[in-house]
Enzyme design. Structure first.
Site, PDB file in Angstrom:
ATOM      1  N   GLU A 493       0.832  -1.213   0.000  1.00 24.05           N
ATOM      2  CA  GLU A 493       0.000   0.000   0.000  1.00 24.05           C
ATOM      3  C   GLU A 493       0.866   1.263   0.000  1.00 24.05           C
ATOM      4  O   GLU A 493       0.504   2.270  -0.596  1.00 24.05           O
ATOM      5  CB  GLU A 493      -0.969  -0.018   1.195  1.00 24.05           C
ATOM      6  N   GLU A 513      -4.207  -9.748   3.790  1.00 23.86           N
ATOM      7  CA  GLU A 513      -5.088  -9.396   4.917  1.00 23.86           C
ATOM      8  C   GLU A 513      -6.275 -10.337   5.074  1.00 23.86           C
ATOM      9  O   GLU A 513      -6.634 -10.715   6.195  1.00 23.86           O
ATOM     10  CB  GLU A 513      -5.592  -7.953   4.775  1.00 23.86           C
TER      11      GLU A 513
END
Ligand code: NAD
Length: 671
Positions: A493, A513
């Site tokens: 990210e 995740e």
């Protein structure tokens, strides 16, 4: 370019990786150094030399035992376990050194002996062979004083157990060729070690801490027992000084090294007279405690902490090492729970002053700070900063955590960017990771477990974690991510908010995740779709199935701009991208975007883990809503809120609990 860049991989090495290494001294540490090298470089030829055939036989057996254990634990394949033992030979004859390109001496700690050994080595090896010593304490200027070609020699100081302890001090002494020091740091960093550049003081950097810590513990035996001292020390270290001395059979070496320090620098370093008369200390194992009165605790704690602070400021005042290396080395090599400068930072100044005052009274001669204490604390702990042609290269360095992000590291990156973004001499930034394995393995789990069940707090946590990323979105100067290895979760990210990405051929990206019962809330459900709409289906699979994105595929999709085959080429490519973007870079698409539909799939990750349908539903909804959001900031807000929602699910509780307990999560049970 600096004489030695902070990130050892920024320099192009002047010679290749070693081909044939000899280790002289097959005692405690020599074979472990060899095992590390063979594990990292399986094709290497390794020769172990000792005057004692028994030591060589035991060393070869140790290799076999280590390989067997690694195989049993699944850490090595059969082929790797076989390769690590192939090409290893022992000899009692120095003629076996003949065609080595690197000789590492790890024989008994004795100046005259080491000098004799180096004379024998120099008589046999070629002029281009590198020679290093693993001495714990003897300065390079002394052990190599009689060499004909000292420029190819220095000290490389490993720490036990050397096959897995990442720290190695590389001594930069006046006669060492800069190319030698650069090459050694490059070899170590390439093979998974953390080289710490250190000056040629007796005991270098970390043993000044360790030896004096142990010596102080022994001097305290007049007011407490070994077990009591180890109990008090447990506040600072994973294992107390006496426990470690027992383990390493370290009493003779402390006597040796502290005598050297006392002879050179003053009586306050003289070793405790008790050392030669004790074989094993009566102490407790880590985790166990004995009773210690409050008064004794205070006396022992003050002195141990005093010596730690005293040695640390002395190391920095004398320029023996950098503050960041001192911190990292104390934690990785010596087993401190926090570095001495972090301890100093986190205690009230009056407390530190009191401890130092007491030390000055009780141990006259011990070094005292030469500057205001706050002066010692002004440095970056988790990033290295280098300048390459007017581009600031920021290297994420948390090797113990595959360079994972946490709040302090995020703040340091942001602070470096803010410091230079208005500097006309700086054209932009590169962000890369330390070593060759990881760019960044995501974000530390940090405070997240405390936020489970609190939607608003978890959403705010995601917003807070985005402060660097939002800053990147608004920047005028370009920032390029140089992916030197894996980029996972929050690490990816971060990379996707940089204005361009370049990668090593073997780098890869992943959003794991969902396999933890949570979702990537700081951009991964938003940014890729606005930036690389052509790769939308790939990102669907990354978010929903944890599919890996390999660098070559990322290049084909236009996610990554260029690939490199070596770390130096990676940085050169990234710097060139910064320069090319100096006149402007594209912004992330502001308005809504259209998405391909999600394909129907079984709730299962690419590696076969049954996933939570609840988490998958939250991801799909957030991706769709964010795509329709009227602005990038509105879309990002949807991500933060979805993160908050995910934190309130049974899947998140299960995923985080399983992670902590090192087991596979059971999402079938929790839904
Ligand atoms: P050790 O006593 O266990 O082993 C030394 C070996 O050197 C012995 O096997 C001995 O036979 C051999 N030897 C002696 N003279 C020799 C010669 N002329 N030629 C070839 N071999 C010879 O010592 P160690 O603990 O392995 O330490 C070796 C060196 O590494 C020392 O300088 C020590 O200070 C340093 N060091 C050790 C550690 C550690 O954890 N053991 C850590 C850092 C540095």
């Amino acid at each position: 370019m600096l004489k030695h860049p902070n990130n050892p991989l920024l320099q192009t090495p002047t010679r290749p990786l070693p081909r044939h290494v000899a280790i002289i001294g097959a005692g405690s540490i020599g074979p472990d150094i060899g095992y590390y090298l063979k594990s990292a470089l399986p094709a290497l030829q390794l020769t172990l030399i000792d005057i004692d055939q028994g030591a060589i036989d035991a060393a070869l057996k140790r290799f076999a035992d280590y390989a067997k254990k690694a195989l049993a634990k699944g850490k090595m394949s059969e082929a790797q376990a076989a390769a690590v033992q192939q090409g290893v030979q022992g000899s009692t004859d120095y003629d076996a050194l003949k065609d080595c390109d690197w000789v590492i001496e790890a024989a008994t700690e004795n100046l005259a002996l080491k000098r004799r050994i180096f004379a024998q080595v120099e008589a046999r090896v070629g002029l281009d062979a590198v020679i290093t010593s693993n001495t714990s304490s003897l300065p390079a200027s002394r052990i190599f004083a009689e060499l004909k070609n000292p420029e190819r020699a220095t000290v490389t100081h490993f720490f036990a157990p050397a096959w897995r302890n990442p720290a190695v001090e590389v001594i930069d002494w006046p006669h060492a060729a800069p190319e030698l020091v650069a090459w050694l740091r490059w070899v170590f960093c390439t093979t998974g070690k953390v080289p710490l550049l250190t000056s040629d003081a007796p005991c270098f950097m970390l043993d000044r801490i360790f030896d004096n810590w142990c010596n102080e513990a022994a001097l305290l035996l007049d007011c407490a027992t070994a077990a009591q001292i180890d109990t008090v020390a447990a506040e600072f270290v994973h294992a107390g000084p006496f426990f470690v001395l027992n383990l390493a059979r370290g009493n003779p070496i402390i006597t040796e090294t502290n005598t050297l320090q006392a002879d050179e620098e003053g009586e306050h370093y003289r070793p405790a007279p008790i050392f030669p008369s004790v074989d094993q200390w009566l102490t407790v194992a880590p985790g166990q405690r004995v009773d210690v009165s409050a008064e004794t605790t205070r006396a022992v704690r003050d002195r141990l902490l005093g010596v730690l602070l005293s040695q640390s400021v002395d190391i920095l005042d004398r320029g023996i090492g950098t503050p960041a290396d001192l911190e990292l080395g104390c934690c990785t090599a010596l087993g401190f729970k926090r570095g001495p400068l972090t301890l100093l930072r986190d205690m009230p100044e009056a407390h530190a002053q009191r401890i130092l005052k007491r030390l000055a009274l009780e141990r006259p001669g011990m070094p005292m700070p030469k500057r205001a204490l706050a002066d010692y604390l002004n440095f970056e702990r988790h990033v290295l900063v280098d300048d390459v042609q007017g581009v600031k290269v920021i290297t994420l360095r948390r090797p113990e955590a595959l360079n994972a992000l946490h709040d302090e590291m995020t703040d340091e990156i942001l602070a470096v960017i803010r410091r230079f973004e208005d500097d006309p001499a700086v054209s932009g930034f590169v962000i890369t990771g330390y070593g060759t394995r990881a760019f960044c393995a995501g974000a530390d789990i940090g405070r997240f477990p405390d936020l489970l069940g609190d939607k608003a707090a978890a959403a705010q946590y995601a917003r807070d974690c985005s402060r660097l990323l939002v800053h990147l979105d608004a920047m005028h100067k370009p920032v390029v991510a140089a992916l030197n290895g894996m980029a996972l979760g929050g690490g990816f990210e971060l990379a996707m908010r940089c204005h361009a990405l370049v990668a090593m051929e073997q780098a890869w990206m992943q959003l794991p995740e969902v396999s933890l019962g949570i979702l990537p809330g700081i951009g991964a459900m938003v940014v890729p779709y606005r930036r690389w709409p052509q790769a939308a289906a790939t990102f669907h699979a990354m978010l929903r199935r944890c599919d890996k994105l390999k660098a070559k595929q990322a290049l084909a999709l236009g996610v990554v701009d260029a690939l490199a085959s070596s770390p130096a080429e990676l940085i050169a490519t990234a710097v060139a991208r910064v320069q090319a973007l100096a006149s402007g870079h594209a912004r992330i698409q502001h308005g809504p975007v259209t998405l391909p539909a999600f394909d129907s799939m079984a709730p299962q990750s690419a590696h076969g883990l049954a996933l939570s349908p609840t988490t998958l539903g939250l991801i799909e909804r957030a991706v769709q809503e964010a795509a329709q959001a009227p602005s990038l900031s509105a879309a990002l807000e949807i991500g933060y809120l979805a993160f908050g929602e995910a934190a309130c699910t049974a899947a998140a509780r299960e995923g985080i609990a399983a992670f902590g307990e090192k087991r596979a999560p059971d999402f079938v049970r929790v839904g």
